[in-house]
Design a protein around this motif. Structure first.
Motif, PDB file in Angstrom:
ATOM      1  N   ARG A 373      30.612   8.446 -36.252  1.00 21.81           N
ATOM      2  CA  ARG A 373      30.684   7.386 -35.246  1.00 21.81           C
ATOM      3  C   ARG A 373      31.834   6.418 -35.532  1.00 21.81           C
ATOM      4  O   ARG A 373      32.540   5.983 -34.614  1.00 21.81           O
ATOM      5  CB  ARG A 373      29.354   6.620 -35.203  1.00 21.81           C
ATOM      6  N   SER A 374      32.042   6.123 -36.802  1.00 22.59           N
ATOM      7  CA  SER A 374      33.149   5.222 -37.135  1.00 22.59           C
ATOM      8  C   SER A 374      34.491   5.881 -36.845  1.00 22.59           C
ATOM      9  O   SER A 374      35.447   5.210 -36.413  1.00 22.59           O
ATOM     10  CB  SER A 374      33.070   4.796 -38.606  1.00 22.59           C
ATOM     11  N   LEU A 375      34.589   7.196 -37.070  1.00 21.11           N
ATOM     12  CA  LEU A 375      35.813   7.909 -36.719  1.00 21.11           C
ATOM     13  C   LEU A 375      36.055   7.866 -35.212  1.00 21.11           C
ATOM     14  O   LEU A 375      37.193   7.701 -34.754  1.00 21.11           O
ATOM     15  CB  LEU A 375      35.727   9.365 -37.203  1.00 21.11           C
ATOM     16  N   MET A 376      34.984   7.998 -34.447  1.00 23.91           N
ATOM     17  CA  MET A 376      35.128   7.948 -33.001  1.00 23.91           C
ATOM     18  C   MET A 376      35.541   6.551 -32.534  1.00 23.91           C
ATOM     19  O   MET A 376      36.357   6.402 -31.623  1.00 23.91           O
ATOM     20  CB  MET A 376      33.816   8.363 -32.333  1.00 23.91           C
ATOM     21  N   ASP A 377      34.979   5.529 -33.155  1.00 26.87           N
ATOM     22  CA  ASP A 377      35.382   4.163 -32.804  1.00 26.87           C
ATOM     23  C   ASP A 377      36.880   3.968 -33.014  1.00 26.87           C
ATOM     24  O   ASP A 377      37.568   3.333 -32.197  1.00 26.87           O
ATOM     25  CB  ASP A 377      34.599   3.144 -33.646  1.00 26.87           C
ATOM     26  N   HIS A 378      37.395   4.526 -34.116  1.00 28.24           N
ATOM     27  CA  HIS A 378      38.834   4.398 -34.386  1.00 28.24           C
ATOM     28  C   HIS A 378      39.645   5.238 -33.403  1.00 28.24           C
ATOM     29  O   HIS A 378      40.686   4.776 -32.901  1.00 28.24           O
ATOM     30  CB  HIS A 378      39.127   4.837 -35.823  1.00 28.24           C
ATOM     31  N   LEU A 379      39.179   6.446 -33.110  1.00 28.89           N
ATOM     32  CA  LEU A 379      39.915   7.310 -32.191  1.00 28.89           C
ATOM     33  C   LEU A 379      40.031   6.668 -30.816  1.00 28.89           C
ATOM     34  O   LEU A 379      41.069   6.805 -30.141  1.00 28.89           O
ATOM     35  CB  LEU A 379      39.229   8.677 -32.091  1.00 28.89           C
TER      36      LEU A 379
END
Length: 613
Positions: A373-379
């Motif tokens: 989820r944190s990777l998606m927030d950054h993406l």
């Protein structure tokens, strides 16, 4: 005569690996890890840069070689006017000090032999201080700085021109075993190896692993050999898999496209995970998945495209200026500055790999989903930026179509995770962004005049990464835009039936020189043919690619179809992963042949289909 790349075979202990030439010379070995300094670096220089040759004294013997079934234990048979002898090379399952074992077995007649050991630590630079082993133990101890190597020999040794040599004869039925061990120089000399017991243990371990590889129809043996090669490129302590065990083998002789591949690329994540799962090796897939999770933990903005085999992040690049390079191809590089690049496709590769793991039964922990989820927030914040793309040019960033497609894939797998497994996340927001990215790609990454997707926004060129669009599930295989893209790749990138990554003469990537056909891309074309119903062409191309393997079933990164020579680092994990996946695709007549990475039998699911509209 200088050896070609295809003249080498691989041996290893799943912590490092060596390349053995057809002439019986070990010309490349990094100890104690894949990415350590080489103690044999003749591959990138001359015999004076380190090698260990054992072979007949007669010139140009007839040679044939093969691996023992299901193993990477190499048997090289030399036929001479005096008789025949077999050289067996292997590295035992590591239990203490690492060893390289070479067994000489007389098969016929009485054959004069010569052994020549040239140890040069730190990539061929450091000449060690050599002393005799004490207490009547026939052998030598060689030390230079922190490194120590110990040779134990069944025949008398002598020094000659900064080398250790021996001349001996082997009669029919006679067996002589040489062992070379490595250790830190501040520790005691490694004890002798029980070679017979170690050989039995090592052979049993490899055969047990290979015996569990799932059938792949008529291509089972080819798939099994590639699977064993992938296992040999695995760093057992962490589960990481190196792209290759070598550095700086050129993409074209004499040019500067020479890179260090002894690291782990996130772009390989899904392909590798699928290959391991398809072979039936769930534990190896779990180890690779766990390596991915550990390595990428931290700030999402600091996720790299590649890491060291234990998750190291600093892979600073420098040039080994005392090595002339393979066939004079300079520079010889250690480290890889591409680890600093922005490549947006890695978010899609990582999300896809973890989704595939979950879909195939490898549990994703709450902590792992929090990371995703944190990777998606950054993406969500960076997906519109230009990047370097999966081919890693070193001139400038662009909006690469494949990178944007993989950003779409990251959102797609996040949405699918919520829908299929009840995970928590902003479903509506991610669905909307997935649709937005898809629409932009179809608008800016597609050339209506050519009827094809293109390499980057505003370009008219194609590159081979576009072959992955149906495999990823971006559009159904029957979509005319997919078929048009495959046709454009065939028109622009096929060289004697094999696929180039892109046309280097039309692309300014900051590098000089040519390159060969990229073998993984050619296997992607096999998949694309199979997915679009062109099975006969898929099978023909697959068989052609299998015929390019060397005599022990290994592939490099690239191939020169006109010169008939392998190019690039060797053996290349990406090529063997693609071979495995394409083999299973062709062998599978059920839904899996169509779903590959998408998780649906006939293309994207209904919701994703609306996103494609």
């Amino acid at each position: 005569m200088a050896l070609r790349i295809e003249d080498y075979a691989l041996i290893g202990d799943t912590e490092t690996a060596a390349l053995v030439g057809r002439d019986g010379s070990v010309d490349w070995l990094c100890w104690p890890r894949f990415d350590s300094g080489a103690c044999f670096a003749a591959l990138l220089g001359s015999p004076d840069h380190g090698r260990w040759r054992i072979g007949p004294a007669a010139r140009e013997p007839q040679v044939r070689r093969a691996y023992r079934d299901g193993t990477i234990i190499l048997e090289t048979c030399f036929e001479t006017p005096e008789g025949a002898v077999m050289l067996v090379d292997w590295m035992p399952v590591r239990n203490g000090a690492p060893h390289l074992v070479r067994q000489v077995i007389g098969q016929r007649g009485r054959v004069p032999m010569r052994m020549e050991l040239t140890l040069r630590f730190d990539y061929g630079r450091d000449v060690p201080w050599v002393t005799q082993l004490p207490d009547g133990d026939e052998g030598i101890c060689a030390i230079a700085g922190p490194d120590m190597a110990v040779l134990r020999s069944p025949v008398p040794l002598r020094g000659e021109d900064m080398r250790t040599v021996a001349e001996f004869e082997v009669a029919e039925g006679q067996s002589l075993t040489f062992t070379l061990a490595y250790g830190p120089s501040h520790l005691p000399v490694p004890p002798p190896l029980d070679a017979e017991a170690a050989a039995a243990e090592t052979e049993a371990a490899w055969r047990d692993w290979a015996g569990k590889v799932e059938e792949a129809g008529p291509w089972t043996e080819a798939v099994r050999r590639s699977a064993v090669t992938l296992k040999a490129l695995t760093y057992r302590p962490t589960g990481g898999i190196v792209a290759a065990p070598t550095t700086s083998l050129p993409e074209w002789p004499g040019n500067e496209r020479n890179w260090d591949y002894r690291y782990c690329w996130l772009r390989d994540a899904t392909f590798t995970l699928l290959a391991l799962l398809r072979t039936g090796h769930v534990e190896d897939a779990r180890a690779w998945r766990d390596w991915l999770l550990r390595t990428t933990m931290g700030s999402p903005s600091q996720v790299q495209i590649m890491y060291g085999i234990a998750g190291e992040r600093r892979l600073s690049e420098w040039q080994v200026d005392w090595l002339p390079g393979f066939e004079g191809s300079k520079p010889v590089r250690v480290g890889n500055n591409a680890h600093r690049q922005l490549q947006l496709d890695i978010y899609g590769e990582l999300m896809d790999a973890l989704h595939q793991a979950h879909r195939r039964g490898l549990a994703i922990t709450p902590a792992a989903w929090d990371l995703q989820r944190s990777l998606m927030d950054h993406l969500e914040k960076v997906w519109e930026e230009p990047d370097e793309g999966l081919w890693e040019p070193r001139d400038r960033r662009r909006c690469f179509t494949h990178s944007k497609v993989m950003a779409w894939a990251a959102l797609d797998r996040a949405v699918r995770g919520i829908e299929a497994f009840g995970l928590e996340g902003p479903l509506d927001r991610w669905r909307a962004l997935r649709k937005t990215i898809h629409a932009e790609i179809c608008d800016k990454g597609y050339d209506a005049d050519r009827g094809s997707f293109v390499r980057s926004y505003g370009s008219r060129e194609v590159d081979a990464s576009l072959l992955l669009l149906p495999t990823i599930g971006f559009l159904p295989p029957e979509d005319p835009r997919i078929r048009g893209t495959i046709a454009a790749v065939e028109q622009d990138l096929l060289t004697d039936g094999l696929v180039r990554r892109y046309r280097t003469e039309h692309v300014s990537d900051g590098l000089s020189g040519r390159e060969g056909a990229f073998l993984a891309c050619s296997f992607w074309l096999v998949d694309a043919y199979a997915l679009t119903g062109r099975r006969a062409e898929a099978v023909a191309l697959y068989e052609r690619l299998l015929a390019l393997r060397n005599d022990v079933g290994l592939l490099s990164e690239e191939y020169d179809p006109r010169g008939g020579a392998m190019l690039g680092n060797f053996p290349q994990a990406f090529s063997h992963v693609a071979l495995v996946n394409a083999g299973y695709t062709l062998a599978d007549t059920g839904p899996e042949a169509r779903q590959l990475r998408t998780g649906t039998p006939a293309g994207p699911d209904p919701e994703a289909g609306r996103a494609h509209a």
